[in-house]
Scaffold this active site. Structure first.
Site, short mmCIF file in Angstrom:
data_model
loop_
_atom_site.label_atom_id
_atom_site.label_comp_id
_atom_site.label_asym_id
_atom_site.label_seq_id
_atom_site.Cartn_x
_atom_site.Cartn_y
_atom_site.Cartn_z
N SER A 301 75.19 40.21 9.90
CA SER A 301 73.55 40.05 10.63
C SER A 301 74.11 39.82 11.93
O SER A 301 74.88 39.33 12.28
CB SER A 301 73.03 38.80 9.91
OG SER A 301 73.62 37.72 10.57
N ASP A 302 73.15 40.32 12.75
CA ASP A 302 72.89 39.94 13.98
C ASP A 302 72.76 38.35 14.18
O ASP A 302 72.50 37.58 13.29
CB ASP A 302 71.86 40.96 14.83
CG ASP A 302 72.23 40.97 16.47
OD1 ASP A 302 73.10 40.07 16.75
OD2 ASP A 302 71.62 41.85 17.02
#
Ligand SMILES: *[C@@H]1O[C@H](CO)[C@@H](O)[C@H](O)[C@H]1NC(C)=O
Ligand SMILES: *[C@@H]1O[C@H](CO)[C@@H](O)[C@H](O)[C@H]1NC(C)=O
Ligand SMILES: *[C@@H]1O[C@H](CO)[C@@H](O)[C@H](O)[C@H]1NC(C)=O
Length: 793
Positions: A301-302
């Protein structure tokens, strides 16, 4: 490595530091990097997961079966703790290597006394301008080797790099456009494949010999190219994307990155796409990236994107639901702390099941094993003998110089202002805030460079009488115009270094204007007016600039765009200005005998009035009814300041399609072409129904003769486009389908061969996302030459 190892290596490090302090400048680097399955540790070496003769899936399953639920939960975030009882060291998933091993993230540890920096290549947008996949591959490869050297010298506790950024540079204001290979899906796809193969240690054609050198990550999946514009921020922005734009603009770089580049990671972005946050989108992450494209790796995930599913967007009602959405959508590693803090309670509430966690851990540990981190002492790995001297090696520093030289774009060159004959330059005035500012050369996501040569330093080296005036700051709100004008009057030649820096465009900072900031334009015009001869203007920027005033001003003889050119940027710019190399600079011997400017713009340079277009409007295609002008060279209906692919050379080049190229392609297929909805005049074939085998037969080979008419040798990218007889019904104006970079001596010619597939390169995408191949005429374009090919039923 167990506690004993940790204490031992800390002691060793201290000793080393002492030694270094006493015995400068002798450089010794010797310490043990973190690794699992130490053969010297009797308690761990017998584990099944340590048996390197077993297949990796068996080893990973064994490892996971030994973990308690609490231990599993602690392994889901980017900073994972050690599992000492199993001899598994801590691991940091987050490192960056956008254009050189970076100090952003947690996995890489530079040390001023041992390995203080790494080769800092140009920011990606400039490297892209070379249109040279071989160069992109070699940069990726150099970065992979430097990363391993850092690891072997115990300067890394992670080898997973969250690079490259292959988002389409859709809007010229985007602060992160500089990180990308530009606006064109074909260029971005080829960049992704070449860079990832290089970084991961695969061959240029994609063969993998065994162990991964390092792991690359294609980000940010997907349709992410807005950070902060007019109150819209990336964390909550909902990108409304049509099926058509998704298929032929936003997805191709990711698909190529995974399918051909075999990237071992994809990162989901902050934004939503059509209502759904990408990190919570099962269709996108699992169905598309993992299943359809076959991602063999993990999804990250960012950073904090999973927290924001709850915190910023309230897409989830609780943090437990947020981690549930992410894990079930296909996220394997979260950047942040939310998994270790909330997965436990999410299991209790029923939002996460242990099998979701096991799947994530399977992908994560498989990758660590493929990196060779569970094979015992890494000195015995194939990459184990890469020494610290590979970091900032002469070879890599030369490559950084070559990349900048090959990327720099000559935008204007009235009456051959450039190159300057150095022997004739008796006095030189250098003016501008970007002439002597090392950070301006390095862009963002950079690491500490090996060394930096600024343009001013390189020019001072070349011309004895060189004087400098800063003129103004980059923001253009602090000026010293009279001093600059005075200098301009007193010298033979003036070179100005203007443009942008990270205070004008960067992550979380989109621009609102396309013109030069503040008083920069005034300064340039006043200096040009005062100078004895037409001046040379060098622009540093990631995003495009509206410099119509300079294009039209006869007192500005030449304009170069140099992106953010990296540690060797000053040397590269100077070598292009003088059309020669200067082997003495940087104490290195440069083997590249290249002198001409050869780069081509990888983005459209729009006029300032483009800023009337809302950055939030994701549509690629123009809408004449509302005055929406469309985006990028494929669809923009306005008049650009400089177009995509534009770039002058010091030599004149000509092209010819070789006789004998196919003019018809026969589709001996029982399938009959269909009239398309809303478009009754064209018959076309649905690519999906044609099928893989038929498409495989529809090959086109086009050979283009290229000649350098002189007067100088140079590297020259040859760009091949296709177009349709009309742009109706969403057909692009033209589409880049292939490119190659050739080096030609003055007077030399060569043949460049392009292998195309009709289904891939001549097809177009319908408004419903289906790809079709039109019956009838298609055109291949190179320079001012066209070649017609007909699809015949
Ligand atoms: C998460 O758990 C809560 C409490 O059990 C439940 O009300 C909610 O519907 C769950 N959410 C999802 C997306 O499954
Ligand atoms: C110049 O502009 C910048 C914004 O680009 C601002 O942060 C700075 O305070 C300004 N400086 C002055 C002296 O006005
Ligand atoms: C299709 O038919 C044409 C003419 O009959 C022939 O020349 C061509 O080779 C055939 N193409 C394929 C792919 O079989």
């Amino acid at each position: 490595m167990g506690t004993r190892g940790l204490i031992f290596s800390s002691a060793l490090l201290l000793l080393l530091l002492l030694l270094l302090l006493l015995a400068q400048p002798v450089l010794v680097v010797s310490a043990t990097p973190p690794f699992a399955c130490d053969p010297a540790s009797p308690s761990t070496r017998s584990f099944r997961f340590c048996q390197t003769t077993l297949p990796i899936d068996k080893r990973v399953s064994d490892l996971i079966s030994r973990l308690t639920l609490e231990e599993k939960i602690q392994q889901l975030d980017d900073e994972t703790p050690a599992i000492l009882r199993l001899g598994v060291p801590r691991y940091n998933w987050w490192s960056e290597a956008l254009h050189g091993v970076s100090s952003w993230g947690n996995g890489i540890h530079f040390n001023p006394l041992t390995i203080p920096g790494a080769t800092s290549f140009p920011q990606v947008i400039l490297t892209a301008a070379s249109f040279n996949p071989d160069l992109w591959y070699r940069i990726g490869q150099a970065i992979g080797v430097e990363a391993r050297a850092l690891y072997n010298a115990a300067h890394a506790d992670g080898l997973t790099f969250w690079s490259p950024n292959v988002n389409i540079f859709r809007d010229p204001r985007w602060g992160r456009g500089q990180e990308t290979p530009g606006e064109d899906p074909t260029t971005a796809s080829k960049y992704a494949v070449a860079f990832v193969r290089g970084l991961q240690g695969d061959s240029p054609t994609g063969e993998r010999s065994g162990q991964l050198m390092a792991s690359a990550c294609c980000k940010h999946f997907t349709a992410y190219d807005l950070d902060d514009w007019n109150g819209n921020v990336r964390y909550t922005f909902d990108a409304r994307v049509t099926a058509q734009d998704m298929e032929d603009t936003f997805q191709p770089p990711f698909r190529s990155c995974v399918e051909q580049g075999r990237a071992t990671c994809v990162m989901c972005s902050y934004n939503r796409v059509n209502g759904v946050p990408t990190c919570a989108d099962y269709n996108l992450l699992t169905k598309q990236a993992k299943k359809a494209w076959g991602l063999d790796g993990y999804i990250a995930s960012d950073c904090a994107a999973v927290d924001y599913l709850y915190g910023a967007t309230h897409y989830a009602q609780t943090l437990e639901e947020a981690v549930g959405y992410a894990l079930k959508a296909g996220v394997d590693i979260n950047c942040g702390k939310v998994m270790s803090q909330h997965v436990g309670s999410a299991i209790q509430k029923g939002n996460v099941s242990e099998s979701d966690i096991d799947r994530a851990l399977f992908n994560a540990f498989s990758l660590r094993m493929k990196l060779g981190l569970f094979n015992g002492n890494p000195q015995h790995l194939p990459s184990g003998d890469i020494p610290p001297s590979q970091v900032c090696s002469t070879k890599h520093k030369n490559l950084a110089l070559q990349a900048a030289q090959d990327g720099i774009v000559l935008l204007k060159n009235t009456d051959n202002t450039l190159p300057l004959a150095r022997s004739k330059v008796t006095s030189l005035g250098v003016i501008g805030p970007n002439a002597d500012a090392p950070p301006s050369l390095l862009g963002n996501y950079n690491g500490p460079p090996c060394e930096v040569i600024t343009p001013l330093a390189a020019l001072q080296y070349s011309v004895d009488y060189t004087r400098f005036a800063v003129g103004c700051n980059v923001a253009g709100n602090v000026t010293e115009i009279p001093r600059a004008v005075h200098l301009a009057r007193s010298v033979d030649y003036v070179i100005m270094f203007m443009g942008l820096d990270q205070d004008q465009e960067r992550e979380a900072l989109d621009r609102t204007d396309l013109v030069l900031p503040g008083m920069q334009q005034t300064l340039i015009s006043k200096v040009a007016e005062a100078a004895k001869k037409p001046i040379i203007l060098v622009l540093l920027s990631g995003g495009p600039l509206d410099i119509t005033f300079a294009k039209n001003d006869p007192r500005i003889g030449a304009i170069l765009w140099a992106g953010y050119p990296g540690e060797a940027g000053g040397t590269a710019i100077s070598s292009i200005i003088f059309g020669e190399h200067n082997p003495g600079l940087l104490h290195a011997t440069y083997l590249i005998d290249l002198v001409g400017a050869g780069g081509k713009l990888p983005v459209t340079w729009y006029p300032q009035d483009f800023t009337k277009v809302p950055m939030t409007d994701m549509r690629m295609r123009a809408d004449p009814a509302t005055g929406y002008p469309g985006r990028t060279y494929r669809f923009y209906t306005g008049k650009p300041v400089y177009q995509f692919g534009y770039g002058l050379s010091y030599s004149k080049y000509s092209y010819e399609f070789e006789a004998g190229a196919a003019t018809s392609i026969y589709l001996n297929n029982s399938l009959s072409p269909q009239a398309q909805r809303n478009d009754p005049n064209t018959l076309s074939y649905d690519i999906a129904s044609l099928g893989f085998n038929t498409c495989g037969e529809l090959k086109i080979s086009a050979t283009v003769g290229v000649k350098n008419h002189g007067p100088m040798a140079g590297r020259h990218p040859v760009l091949l486009f296709s177009r349709w007889p009309s742009t109706e019904h969403g057909r692009p104006v033209k589409q880049l389908v292939g490119f190659q970079s050739v080096h030609l001596e003055a007077g030399e010619s060569t043949k460049v061969e392009f292998s195309l597939s009709a289904c891939e390169h001549l097809s177009r995408v319908m408004d419903d996302g289906r790809r079709v191949l039109d019956k009838g005429s298609h055109f291949l374009i190179v320079g001012d030459k066209e070649h017609e090919i007909s699809i015949v039923a």
